[in-house]
Design a protein around this motif. Structure first.
Motif, PDB file in Angstrom:
ATOM      1  N   PRO A   1      23.818 122.318  10.340  1.00  0.00           N
ATOM      2  CA  PRO A   1      24.544 121.317  10.455  1.00  0.00           C
ATOM      3  C   PRO A   1      24.030 120.084   9.473  1.00  0.00           C
ATOM      4  CG  PRO A   1      24.535 121.883  12.488  1.00  0.00           C
ATOM      5  CD  PRO A   1      23.454 122.521  11.620  1.00  0.00           C
ATOM      6  N   LEU A   2      24.751 119.365   8.658  1.00  0.00           N
ATOM      7  CA  LEU A   2      24.314 118.250   7.666  1.00  0.00           C
ATOM      8  C   LEU A   2      24.650 117.022   7.997  1.00  0.00           C
ATOM      9  CD1 LEU A   2      24.489 120.089   4.328  1.00  0.00           C
ATOM     10  CD2 LEU A   2      22.717 120.107   6.011  1.00  0.00           C
ATOM     11  N   PRO A   3      24.218 116.179   8.891  1.00  0.00           N
ATOM     12  CA  PRO A   3      24.773 115.053   9.449  1.00  0.00           C
ATOM     13  C   PRO A   3      25.103 114.086   8.369  1.00  0.00           C
ATOM     14  CG  PRO A   3      22.722 115.640  10.706  1.00  0.00           C
ATOM     15  CD  PRO A   3      22.825 116.214   9.513  1.00  0.00           C
ATOM     16  N   ALA A   4      26.020 113.171   8.495  1.00  0.00           N
ATOM     17  CA  ALA A   4      26.326 112.092   7.579  1.00  0.00           C
ATOM     18  C   ALA A   4      25.289 111.131   7.508  1.00  0.00           C
ATOM     19  CB  ALA A   4      27.863 111.613   7.865  1.00  0.00           C
ATOM     20  N   ASP A   5      25.029 110.661   6.235  1.00  0.00           N
ATOM     21  CA  ASP A   5      23.994 109.706   6.103  1.00  0.00           C
ATOM     22  C   ASP A   5      24.431 108.599   5.006  1.00  0.00           C
ATOM     23  OD1 ASP A   5      23.926 110.560   3.602  1.00  0.00           O
ATOM     24  OD2 ASP A   5      22.028 111.696   4.161  1.00  0.00           O
ATOM     25  N   GLY A   6      23.795 107.751   4.430  1.00  0.00           N
ATOM     26  CA  GLY A   6      24.146 106.489   3.458  1.00  0.00           C
ATOM     27  C   GLY A   6      24.850 107.088   2.478  1.00  0.00           C
ATOM     28  N   ARG A   7      24.605 108.424   1.920  1.00  0.00           N
ATOM     29  CA  ARG A   7      25.036 108.959   0.515  1.00  0.00           C
ATOM     30  C   ARG A   7      25.908 110.202   0.782  1.00  0.00           C
ATOM     31  NH1 ARG A   7      21.037 110.334  -4.363  1.00  0.00           N
ATOM     32  NH2 ARG A   7      22.406 111.224  -5.734  1.00  0.00           N
ATOM     33  N   TYR A   8      25.821 110.749   1.664  1.00  0.00           N
ATOM     34  CA  TYR A   8      26.535 112.042   2.043  1.00  0.00           C
ATOM     35  C   TYR A   8      27.375 112.153   3.096  1.00  0.00           C
ATOM     36  CZ  TYR A   8      23.231 113.911  -1.403  1.00  0.00           C
ATOM     37  OH  TYR A   8      22.284 114.341  -2.338  1.00  0.00           O
ATOM     38  N   GLU A   9      28.616 112.784   3.227  1.00  0.00           N
ATOM     39  CA  GLU A   9      29.381 112.846   4.383  1.00  0.00           C
ATOM     40  C   GLU A   9      28.722 113.858   5.270  1.00  0.00           C
ATOM     41  OE1 GLU A   9      33.189 113.270   3.075  1.00  0.00           O
ATOM     42  OE2 GLU A   9      33.608 111.326   2.361  1.00  0.00           O
ATOM     43  N   TYR A  10      29.394 114.315   6.458  1.00  0.00           N
ATOM     44  CA  TYR A  10      29.063 115.245   7.237  1.00  0.00           C
ATOM     45  C   TYR A  10      29.446 116.688   6.407  1.00  0.00           C
ATOM     46  CZ  TYR A  10      29.298 119.142  10.583  1.00  0.00           C
ATOM     47  OH  TYR A  10      29.205 120.183  11.304  1.00  0.00           O
TER      48      TYR A  10
ATOM     49  N   PRO B   1      29.796 124.063 -11.293  1.00  0.00           N
ATOM     50  CA  PRO B   1      29.942 123.033 -10.436  1.00  0.00           C
ATOM     51  C   PRO B   1      30.734 123.288  -9.387  1.00  0.00           C
ATOM     52  CG  PRO B   1      30.604 122.362 -12.708  1.00  0.00           C
ATOM     53  CD  PRO B   1      30.495 123.930 -12.704  1.00  0.00           C
ATOM     54  N   GLY B   2      30.202 122.940  -8.241  1.00  0.00           N
ATOM     55  CA  GLY B   2      31.203 123.112  -6.859  1.00  0.00           C
ATOM     56  C   GLY B   2      30.439 124.172  -5.899  1.00  0.00           C
ATOM     57  N   ILE B   3      29.648 125.114  -6.499  1.00  0.00           N
ATOM     58  CA  ILE B   3      29.228 126.265  -5.947  1.00  0.00           C
ATOM     59  C   ILE B   3      28.324 126.089  -4.615  1.00  0.00           C
ATOM     60  CG2 ILE B   3      27.139 127.170  -7.350  1.00  0.00           C
ATOM     61  CD1 ILE B   3      28.929 129.859  -7.440  1.00  0.00           C
ATOM     62  N   GLY B   4      27.698 124.868  -4.627  1.00  0.00           N
ATOM     63  CA  GLY B   4      26.809 124.441  -3.400  1.00  0.00           C
ATOM     64  C   GLY B   4      25.330 124.360  -4.059  1.00  0.00           C
ATOM     65  N   LYS B   5      24.954 124.131  -5.335  1.00  0.00           N
ATOM     66  CA  LYS B   5      23.765 123.778  -5.674  1.00  0.00           C
ATOM     67  C   LYS B   5      22.988 122.818  -4.951  1.00  0.00           C
ATOM     68  CE  LYS B   5      24.805 123.553 -10.030  1.00  0.00           C
ATOM     69  NZ  LYS B   5      26.107 123.855  -9.579  1.00  0.00           N
ATOM     70  N   THR B   6      23.588 121.521  -5.153  1.00  0.00           N
ATOM     71  CA  THR B   6      23.090 120.140  -4.438  1.00  0.00           C
ATOM     72  C   THR B   6      22.719 120.509  -2.909  1.00  0.00           C
ATOM     73  OG1 THR B   6      23.922 119.043  -6.112  1.00  0.00           O
ATOM     74  CG2 THR B   6      23.245 117.786  -4.347  1.00  0.00           C
ATOM     75  N   GLN B   7      23.831 121.144  -2.156  1.00  0.00           N
ATOM     76  CA  GLN B   7      23.697 121.161  -0.847  1.00  0.00           C
ATOM     77  C   GLN B   7      22.546 121.968  -0.383  1.00  0.00           C
ATOM     78  OE1 GLN B   7      27.387 121.365   1.787  1.00  0.00           O
ATOM     79  NE2 GLN B   7      26.753 123.293   2.046  1.00  0.00           N
TER      80      GLN B   7
ATOM     81  N   ARG C   1      19.869 119.521   0.468  1.00  0.00           N
ATOM     82  CA  ARG C   1      19.916 118.727   1.624  1.00  0.00           C
ATOM     83  C   ARG C   1      19.835 119.622   2.682  1.00  0.00           C
ATOM     84  NH1 ARG C   1      26.031 116.392   3.002  1.00  0.00           N
ATOM     85  NH2 ARG C   1      25.452 115.375   4.787  1.00  0.00           N
ATOM     86  N   ALA C   2      20.364 120.885   2.954  1.00  0.00           N
ATOM     87  CA  ALA C   2      20.112 121.762   3.900  1.00  0.00           C
ATOM     88  C   ALA C   2      18.755 122.000   4.051  1.00  0.00           C
ATOM     89  CB  ALA C   2      20.919 122.949   3.561  1.00  0.00           C
ATOM     90  N   VAL C   3      17.898 122.451   3.229  1.00  0.00           N
ATOM     91  CA  VAL C   3      16.574 122.689   3.491  1.00  0.00           C
ATOM     92  C   VAL C   3      15.692 121.531   3.957  1.00  0.00           C
ATOM     93  CG1 VAL C   3      15.492 122.448   1.056  1.00  0.00           C
ATOM     94  CG2 VAL C   3      14.309 123.985   2.666  1.00  0.00           C
ATOM     95  N   ALA C   4      15.880 120.445   3.516  1.00  0.00           N
ATOM     96  CA  ALA C   4      15.285 119.126   4.120  1.00  0.00           C
ATOM     97  C   ALA C   4      15.780 118.952   5.634  1.00  0.00           C
ATOM     98  CB  ALA C   4      15.633 117.850   3.298  1.00  0.00           C
TER      99      ALA C   4
ATOM    100  N   TRP D   1      12.165 117.500   6.680  1.00  0.00           N
ATOM    101  CA  TRP D   1      11.452 116.815   5.568  1.00  0.00           C
ATOM    102  C   TRP D   1      12.416 115.620   5.006  1.00  0.00           C
ATOM    103  CZ3 TRP D   1       8.588 120.709   1.935  1.00  0.00           C
ATOM    104  CH2 TRP D   1       7.443 121.458   2.745  1.00  0.00           C
ATOM    105  N   ARG D   2      11.831 114.935   4.158  1.00  0.00           N
ATOM    106  CA  ARG D   2      12.513 113.652   3.672  1.00  0.00           C
ATOM    107  C   ARG D   2      13.313 114.146   2.327  1.00  0.00           C
ATOM    108  NH1 ARG D   2      12.228 108.043   4.556  1.00  0.00           N
ATOM    109  NH2 ARG D   2      13.646 107.211   2.996  1.00  0.00           N
ATOM    110  N   LEU D   3      14.505 113.926   2.089  1.00  0.00           N
ATOM    111  CA  LEU D   3      15.042 114.154   1.089  1.00  0.00           C
ATOM    112  C   LEU D   3      15.160 113.013   0.006  1.00  0.00           C
ATOM    113  CD1 LEU D   3      17.034 116.168  -0.813  1.00  0.00           C
ATOM    114  CD2 LEU D   3      18.775 115.378   0.475  1.00  0.00           C
ATOM    115  N   HIS D   4      14.725 113.132  -1.385  1.00  0.00           N
ATOM    116  CA  HIS D   4      14.980 112.181  -2.246  1.00  0.00           C
ATOM    117  C   HIS D   4      15.676 112.766  -3.595  1.00  0.00           C
ATOM    118  CE1 HIS D   4      11.254 110.466  -0.470  1.00  0.00           C
ATOM    119  NE2 HIS D   4      10.693 111.457  -0.379  1.00  0.00           N
ATOM    120  N   SER D   5      16.728 111.921  -3.754  1.00  0.00           N
ATOM    121  CA  SER D   5      17.882 112.463  -4.782  1.00  0.00           C
ATOM    122  C   SER D   5      17.804 111.666  -5.977  1.00  0.00           C
ATOM    123  CB  SER D   5      19.296 112.616  -4.189  1.00  0.00           C
ATOM    124  OG  SER D   5      19.341 113.296  -3.110  1.00  0.00           O
TER     125      SER D   5
END
Length: 322
Positions: A14-23, A52-58, A61-64, A69-73
């Motif tokens: 699960p990837l909680p919502a934060d200031g940049r990303y939704e849940y 695009p849209g295949i889940g690269k960026t996620q 986020r998921a491994v962080a 660990w802290r994620l820096h984008s």
């Protein structure tokens, strides 16, 4: 020691919502786990390639989240400078202060970047500047993930310049007289994504671990599985017929775009539509099915194709979709 040893294929983070990303939620595949394991052990950047849209960026986020660990984008643009990863100068604020006749020292307008934070967290937290005022110190994380998103949008010289910077355990930054890292410095995990809009230098690719995310053969089934992952039940329940109809519409429009040699819609558009359905008619399957017929065109059909198999001219959405 394999920091990812507890991950197994089809495990869900699960990837909680934060200031940049939704849940969101990430379902792991074996290639993702293996590529990340190699990148961590070899201390090399992981280059993730795919449409695009295949889940690269996620993945970043998921491994962080999984490692704690802290994620820096950092999203790349044509004027991106590799030194932005160390520190960034706020020229706009400096100009405003100069016009207001309250100009400070040049050092006041720098703010720490992800590499500074990765190599000297405490120093970056203590750093005082106009651009990044000192705040309550944050405890140092166990590690750092640096996401460099859409590197194919960069100037052609940037990839090799980035690798030269990222491969160093010791970094000097002259504007602030900084000396960061050293022989025992722990390197961050760097994840770089590309949408393949521009060919990357061969030397750059050779020095990365590479994960190719291709659209799966059973694309429809893969979409539905991603829908189940994001809407598993409870307050986020979504009926299988909704997931399937939304996938079927996307497959049809995807085929149309490919025949016209245009970028096709993908999982990002599919999840956008599901998110809208959840917000507009949560847990109301009948209403969601009606909304798909009205809304999927606008989520998926993003190019002007003539003759168009579907037209963006329908009755407005009723105030009560049921």
């Amino acid at each position: 020691m394999n920091a990812l040893r507890s991950l197994t294929p089809n495990a869900i983070t699960p990837l909680p919502a934060d200031g940049r990303y939704e849940y969101s939620a990430h379902r792991w595949s074996l290639p993702e786990i293996d590529a990340l394991t190699l990148a961590l052990a070899a201390r090399r950047p992981l280059l993730v390639r795919g449409e695009p849209g295949i889940g690269k960026t996620q993945i970043a986020r998921a491994v962080a989240v999984h490692l704690g660990w802290r994620l820096h984008s950092e999203t790349i643009h044509p004027r991106f400078d590799p030194e932005h990863l160390i520190a960034r100068f706020d020229a706009v604020r400096r100009l405003a202060d100069a016009q207001a006749q309250k100009l400070g020292e040049d050092s006041d307008y720098w703010s720490p970047g992800p590499l500074w934070r990765a190599y000297d967290w405490a120093g970056a937290e203590r750093f005082k500047s106009v651009s990044a005022p000192i705040a309550q110190p944050v405890a140092e994380p166990d590690g750092h993930v640096i996401l460099i998103d859409e590197i194919d949008k960069a100037d052609s010289d940037l990839p090799n310049s980035l690798l030269e910077l990222l491969g160093q355990r010791s970094l000097a930054f002259a504007p602030l007289k900084l000396q960061l890292g050293g022989p025992d410095a722990r390197l961050p995990l760097v994840i770089i994504t590309t949408n393949e809009e521009r060919e990357l230098p061969a030397a750059f690719i050779r020095r990365c671990v590479v994960l190719n995310l291709a659209a799966p053969e059973d694309y429809r089934g893969w979409l539905i599985e991603r829908g189940r992952t994001h809407y598993p039940g409870g307050d986020r329940a979504m009926h299988e017929t909704v997931l399937a109809l939304a996938a079927d519409d996307l497959i049809d429009d995807r085929s149309t775009m490919k025949q016209a040699d245009l970028p096709p819609p993908g999982a990002a558009e599919y999840l956008d539509l599901l998110s809208a359905l959840h917000d507009l008619a949560a847990r109301d399957t009948a209403a969601q099915l009606k909304l798909i017929e009205k809304l999927s065109l606008y989520a998926y059909f993003k190019h002007s194709v003539r003759p168009s198999p579907r037209r963006q001219s329908r009755d407005p959405i009723a105030s009560d979709p049921s």
